[in-house]
Design a protein around this motif. Structure first.
Motif, PDB file in Angstrom:
ATOM      1  N   SER A   1      -0.236  11.662  14.749  1.00  0.00           N
ATOM      2  CA  SER A   1      -0.866  10.947  13.641  1.00  0.00           C
ATOM      3  C   SER A   1      -0.288   9.539  13.557  1.00  0.00           C
ATOM      4  O   SER A   1       0.865   9.299  13.933  1.00  0.00           O
ATOM      5  CB  SER A   1      -0.636  11.683  12.318  1.00  0.00           C
ATOM      6  N   ALA A   2      -1.129   8.648  13.099  1.00  0.00           N
ATOM      7  CA  ALA A   2      -0.693   7.260  12.903  1.00  0.00           C
ATOM      8  C   ALA A   2      -1.409   6.705  11.678  1.00  0.00           C
ATOM      9  O   ALA A   2      -2.600   6.974  11.476  1.00  0.00           O
ATOM     10  CB  ALA A   2      -0.995   6.411  14.136  1.00  0.00           C
ATOM     11  N   GLU A   3      -0.666   5.933  10.888  1.00  0.00           N
ATOM     12  CA  GLU A   3      -1.223   5.377   9.656  1.00  0.00           C
ATOM     13  C   GLU A   3      -0.682   3.973   9.441  1.00  0.00           C
ATOM     14  O   GLU A   3       0.508   3.712   9.641  1.00  0.00           O
ATOM     15  CB  GLU A   3      -0.859   6.267   8.464  1.00  0.00           C
ATOM     16  N   TYR A   4      -1.543   3.072   9.042  1.00  0.00           N
ATOM     17  CA  TYR A   4      -1.123   1.701   8.722  1.00  0.00           C
ATOM     18  C   TYR A   4      -1.829   1.254   7.455  1.00  0.00           C
ATOM     19  O   TYR A   4      -3.056   1.358   7.336  1.00  0.00           O
ATOM     20  CB  TYR A   4      -1.457   0.741   9.868  1.00  0.00           C
ATOM     21  N   ASN A   5      -1.055   0.763   6.473  1.00  0.00           N
ATOM     22  CA  ASN A   5      -1.589   0.295   5.201  1.00  0.00           C
ATOM     23  C   ASN A   5      -1.218  -1.182   5.014  1.00  0.00           C
ATOM     24  O   ASN A   5      -0.027  -1.510   4.857  1.00  0.00           O
ATOM     25  CB  ASN A   5      -1.014   1.101   4.037  1.00  0.00           C
ATOM     26  N   PRO A   6      -2.184  -2.083   5.025  1.00  0.00           N
ATOM     27  CA  PRO A   6      -1.856  -3.514   4.811  1.00  0.00           C
ATOM     28  C   PRO A   6      -1.215  -3.762   3.444  1.00  0.00           C
ATOM     29  O   PRO A   6      -0.353  -4.624   3.295  1.00  0.00           O
ATOM     30  CB  PRO A   6      -3.214  -4.204   4.910  1.00  0.00           C
ATOM     31  N   THR A   7      -1.649  -2.972   2.470  1.00  0.00           N
ATOM     32  CA  THR A   7      -1.082  -3.130   1.121  1.00  0.00           C
ATOM     33  C   THR A   7      -0.772  -1.758   0.564  1.00  0.00           C
ATOM     34  O   THR A   7      -1.644  -0.886   0.522  1.00  0.00           O
ATOM     35  CB  THR A   7      -2.060  -3.854   0.184  1.00  0.00           C
ATOM     36  N   GLN A   8       0.471  -1.573   0.152  1.00  0.00           N
ATOM     37  CA  GLN A   8       0.885  -0.303  -0.410  1.00  0.00           C
ATOM     38  C   GLN A   8       1.865  -0.586  -1.554  1.00  0.00           C
ATOM     39  O   GLN A   8       2.721  -1.472  -1.472  1.00  0.00           O
ATOM     40  CB  GLN A   8       1.563   0.573   0.638  1.00  0.00           C
ATOM     41  N   THR A   9       1.728   0.139  -2.631  1.00  0.00           N
ATOM     42  CA  THR A   9       2.575  -0.059  -3.813  1.00  0.00           C
ATOM     43  C   THR A   9       3.781   0.864  -3.758  1.00  0.00           C
ATOM     44  O   THR A   9       3.624   2.074  -3.533  1.00  0.00           O
ATOM     45  CB  THR A   9       1.783   0.188  -5.099  1.00  0.00           C
ATOM     46  N   TYR A  10       4.956   0.280  -3.949  1.00  0.00           N
ATOM     47  CA  TYR A  10       6.203   1.039  -3.956  1.00  0.00           C
ATOM     48  C   TYR A  10       6.840   0.928  -5.349  1.00  0.00           C
ATOM     49  O   TYR A  10       6.811  -0.144  -5.983  1.00  0.00           O
ATOM     50  CB  TYR A  10       7.187   0.504  -2.912  1.00  0.00           C
ATOM     51  N   ALA A  11       7.449   1.986  -5.827  1.00  0.00           N
ATOM     52  CA  ALA A  11       8.162   1.988  -7.110  1.00  0.00           C
ATOM     53  C   ALA A  11       9.667   1.992  -6.838  1.00  0.00           C
ATOM     54  O   ALA A  11      10.162   2.874  -6.119  1.00  0.00           O
ATOM     55  CB  ALA A  11       7.768   3.193  -7.942  1.00  0.00           C
ATOM     56  N   LEU A  12      10.384   0.991  -7.448  1.00  0.00           N
ATOM     57  CA  LEU A  12      11.828   0.873  -7.228  1.00  0.00           C
ATOM     58  C   LEU A  12      12.556   0.907  -8.573  1.00  0.00           C
ATOM     59  O   LEU A  12      12.147   0.251  -9.545  1.00  0.00           O
ATOM     60  CB  LEU A  12      12.144  -0.445  -6.517  1.00  0.00           C
ATOM     61  N   PRO A  13      13.639   1.658  -8.660  1.00  0.00           N
ATOM     62  CA  PRO A  13      14.425   1.664  -9.901  1.00  0.00           C
ATOM     63  C   PRO A  13      15.322   0.416  -9.998  1.00  0.00           C
ATOM     64  O   PRO A  13      16.089   0.121  -9.068  1.00  0.00           O
ATOM     65  CB  PRO A  13      15.250   2.947  -9.782  1.00  0.00           C
ATOM     66  N   VAL A  14      15.200  -0.341 -11.079  1.00  0.00           N
ATOM     67  CA  VAL A  14      16.039  -1.520 -11.308  1.00  0.00           C
ATOM     68  C   VAL A  14      16.561  -1.437 -12.750  1.00  0.00           C
ATOM     69  O   VAL A  14      15.770  -1.479 -13.711  1.00  0.00           O
ATOM     70  CB  VAL A  14      15.252  -2.838 -11.101  1.00  0.00           C
ATOM     71  N   ASN A  15      17.893  -1.314 -12.873  1.00  0.00           N
ATOM     72  CA  ASN A  15      18.541  -1.216 -14.187  1.00  0.00           C
ATOM     73  C   ASN A  15      17.940  -0.120 -15.052  1.00  0.00           C
ATOM     74  O   ASN A  15      17.634  -0.295 -16.236  1.00  0.00           O
ATOM     75  CB  ASN A  15      18.443  -2.559 -14.939  1.00  0.00           C
ATOM     76  N   GLY A  16      17.700   1.024 -14.422  1.00  0.00           N
ATOM     77  CA  GLY A  16      17.196   2.171 -15.160  1.00  0.00           C
ATOM     78  C   GLY A  16      15.710   2.153 -15.393  1.00  0.00           C
ATOM     79  O   GLY A  16      15.172   3.043 -16.047  1.00  0.00           O
ATOM     80  N   LYS A  17      15.049   1.120 -14.915  1.00  0.00           N
ATOM     81  CA  LYS A  17      13.600   1.061 -15.058  1.00  0.00           C
ATOM     82  C   LYS A  17      12.940   0.966 -13.688  1.00  0.00           C
ATOM     83  O   LYS A  17      13.541   0.502 -12.727  1.00  0.00           O
ATOM     84  CB  LYS A  17      13.211  -0.157 -15.905  1.00  0.00           C
ATOM     85  N   PHE A  18      11.679   1.416 -13.645  1.00  0.00           N
ATOM     86  CA  PHE A  18      10.932   1.358 -12.388  1.00  0.00           C
ATOM     87  C   PHE A  18      10.097   0.087 -12.340  1.00  0.00           C
ATOM     88  O   PHE A  18       9.406  -0.253 -13.297  1.00  0.00           O
ATOM     89  CB  PHE A  18      10.009   2.579 -12.242  1.00  0.00           C
ATOM     90  N   HIS A  19      10.214  -0.574 -11.189  1.00  0.00           N
ATOM     91  CA  HIS A  19       9.402  -1.754 -10.933  1.00  0.00           C
ATOM     92  C   HIS A  19       8.595  -1.510  -9.664  1.00  0.00           C
ATOM     93  O   HIS A  19       9.022  -0.792  -8.755  1.00  0.00           O
ATOM     94  CB  HIS A  19      10.289  -3.000 -10.767  1.00  0.00           C
ATOM     95  N   THR A  20       7.437  -2.091  -9.609  1.00  0.00           N
ATOM     96  CA  THR A  20       6.573  -1.899  -8.431  1.00  0.00           C
ATOM     97  C   THR A  20       6.543  -3.162  -7.600  1.00  0.00           C
ATOM     98  O   THR A  20       6.728  -4.277  -8.108  1.00  0.00           O
ATOM     99  CB  THR A  20       5.151  -1.549  -8.852  1.00  0.00           C
ATOM    100  N   ILE A  21       6.309  -2.947  -6.320  1.00  0.00           N
ATOM    101  CA  ILE A  21       6.195  -4.052  -5.374  1.00  0.00           C
ATOM    102  C   ILE A  21       5.150  -3.668  -4.331  1.00  0.00           C
ATOM    103  O   ILE A  21       5.063  -2.510  -3.924  1.00  0.00           O
ATOM    104  CB  ILE A  21       7.558  -4.375  -4.718  1.00  0.00           C
ATOM    105  N   ASN A  22       4.379  -4.621  -3.908  1.00  0.00           N
ATOM    106  CA  ASN A  22       3.358  -4.398  -2.874  1.00  0.00           C
ATOM    107  C   ASN A  22       3.855  -4.922  -1.543  1.00  0.00           C
ATOM    108  O   ASN A  22       4.356  -6.055  -1.449  1.00  0.00           O
ATOM    109  CB  ASN A  22       2.043  -5.081  -3.238  1.00  0.00           C
ATOM    110  N   ASP A  23       3.686  -4.094  -0.525  1.00  0.00           N
ATOM    111  CA  ASP A  23       4.113  -4.484   0.817  1.00  0.00           C
ATOM    112  C   ASP A  23       3.304  -3.659   1.825  1.00  0.00           C
ATOM    113  O   ASP A  23       2.575  -2.734   1.464  1.00  0.00           O
ATOM    114  CB  ASP A  23       5.609  -4.235   0.983  1.00  0.00           C
ATOM    115  N   THR A  24       3.430  -3.998   3.072  1.00  0.00           N
ATOM    116  CA  THR A  24       2.756  -3.216   4.120  1.00  0.00           C
ATOM    117  C   THR A  24       3.517  -1.912   4.352  1.00  0.00           C
ATOM    118  O   THR A  24       4.692  -1.793   4.006  1.00  0.00           O
ATOM    119  CB  THR A  24       2.673  -4.010   5.439  1.00  0.00           C
TER     120      THR A  24
END
Length: 415
Positions: A64-87
């Motif tokens: 299997s192979a998968e590629y997403n040009p834009t994907q949202t990631y959730a990251l914990p920063v100071n006890g809160k979740f922040h999102t970032i878009n990346d490939t």
């Protein structure tokens, strides 16, 4: 010199005549008939289905192979979740191996093997059926060719009678009614001869189509094929029931449905599978993901589908058993009737032979009496008709007996 020339012509005709045996006709038909090719392909198709079913027990490997040009990631920063878009991308391989499914798959594989066996038996039964059809056409050609000889001889006799009547009429020994009646008999004999020739051509054309090649007009046939003997055996019915292809197909169908029923029952218990996978993941970071484990799947509710499949297979088994029983009864009845028919035809053949001898003797006496003015043309024609009827009746009895024997051979599954 003339005798030598005639002998050479006869020898040349014999060498040029095409000899076609019954076995050759059957072999050519089985090689060229499209139905044989169709059932051969169906047998190969069933074998592919069997191989497909066996594949369920082999490891299943997928890439299997998968590629997403834009994907949202959730990251914990100071006890809160922040999102970032990346490939993001993912490439890997997975393996699934069936460990145990309570013999569900093995039952399905065995059922597929029964399908393949049924296809082989169907092909064999088709070949036997085609051979039986070829036999009937070949034997009909022989009978009609013999009937043509009888009709030609009858026409010759009627023409001789007509010539004699004309000569006696000129001498004042017979009336115009004699010549008219014999002339009418000549026309009738010519018409019957034409019918016999047409029947022969029809049988020859049909056999040509089955064989896939043209049969020459001067073909030489096996004349003894319409004089078969049958060995009356008390075990004939038992032999048919043990070798009949249709009954064998029913047996395989019963076993197939029994296996499908067992497979459906095993579906209630689920399956145990081995899973393994390896993935290379590229997201916000680059890492490898590995998995090795065992998975147990137990169906708790399927909307009644599994139970319906189980009941359907059970009903299929019962239907096949009843169909087999019905076929056995039909075969027993048919065999009994065929044996009675063969015995009757033996008696008919013996009677027709005696009738033919008596009719020929009577014909010779009446021919002499007619020339002397002691018999009428009606008596002469009646005697001629008796000879003709006995000859044709004898051919028909031989043919009907042969067809009955051929039918028994078909029911036994023999070519």
């Amino acid at each position: 010199m003339k005798k030598i020339l005639c002998l050479n012509l006869l020898l040349s005709f014999a060498l040029n005549a095409q000899t076609l045996t019954l076995q050759q006709s059957i072999e050519k038909t089985l090689q060229s008939h499209p139905d044989v090719k169709i059932f051969t392909l169906k047998t190969q198709q069933s074998h592919m289905g069997y191989k497909s079913a066996r594949a369920d027990y082999l490891p299943q490997v997928n890439l299997s192979a998968e590629y997403n040009p834009t994907q949202t990631y959730a990251l914990p920063v100071n006890g809160k979740f922040h999102t970032i878009n990346d490939t993001g991308w993912n490439i890997g391989a997975s393996l699934k191996q069936k460990i145990w499914d309570f013999s569900k798959t093995s039952f399905q594989i065995d059922a597929s093997k029964r399908d393949e066996d049924i296809s082989k038996l169907s092909l064999k039964d088709l070949k036997v059926l085609l051979a039986s059809k070829v036999k009937s056409l070949y034997e009909l050609m022989v009978v009609q060719s013999e009937a043509i000889k009888v009709r030609e001889a009858d026409l010759h006799v009627k023409e001789v009678y007509y010539a004699q009547a004309k000569a006696l009429f000129k001498q004042g020994l017979k009336t115009q009614a004699d010549t008219s009646r014999f002339l009418s008999a000549v026309y009738s004999a010519k018409d019957n001869l034409a019918i016999a020739k047409a029947s022969y051509e029809k049988a020859k054309n049909s056999l040509s189509l089955y064989m896939g090649e043209k049969i020459s007009d001067d073909v030489d046939l096996q004349r003894d094929v319409i004089k078969k003997d049958f060995n009356f055996d008390k075990n004939t019915a038992k032999e048919v029931l043990s070798t009949n292809n249709e009954l064998k197909i029913y047996n395989e169908t019963i076993q197939k449905n029994v296996l499908l029923h067992k497979s459906a029952k095993a579906s209630h218990y689920g399956s145990l599978d081995l899973l393994a996978s390896y993935n290379r993941v590229g997201s916000l970071s680059l890492y490898d993901s590995q998995l090795v484990g065992v998975v147990l799947n137990i169906p708790l509710y399927s909307g009644g589908r599994i139970s319906s499949e189980e009941q359907n297979a059970e009903l299929g088994t019962q239907i096949a058993k009843q169909q087999k029983s019905s076929k056995e009864l039909a075969l027993k009845e048919e065999i009994s009737n065929l044996v009675l028919d063969i015995r009757r035809y033996d008696e008919t053949i013996a009677a027709k032979k005696a009738q033919l001898d008596a009719a020929k003797s009577t014909q010779r006496v009446l021919e002499g009496r007619y020339k002397e003015g002691l018999s009428t043309y009606i008596e002469v024609l009646d005697a001629s008709s008796l000879v003709l009827d006995a000859q044709l009746g004898l051919l028909e009895a031989y043919y009907e007996k042969t067809l009955s024997i051929d039918r028994i051979e078909y029911l036994k599954g023999k070519i």
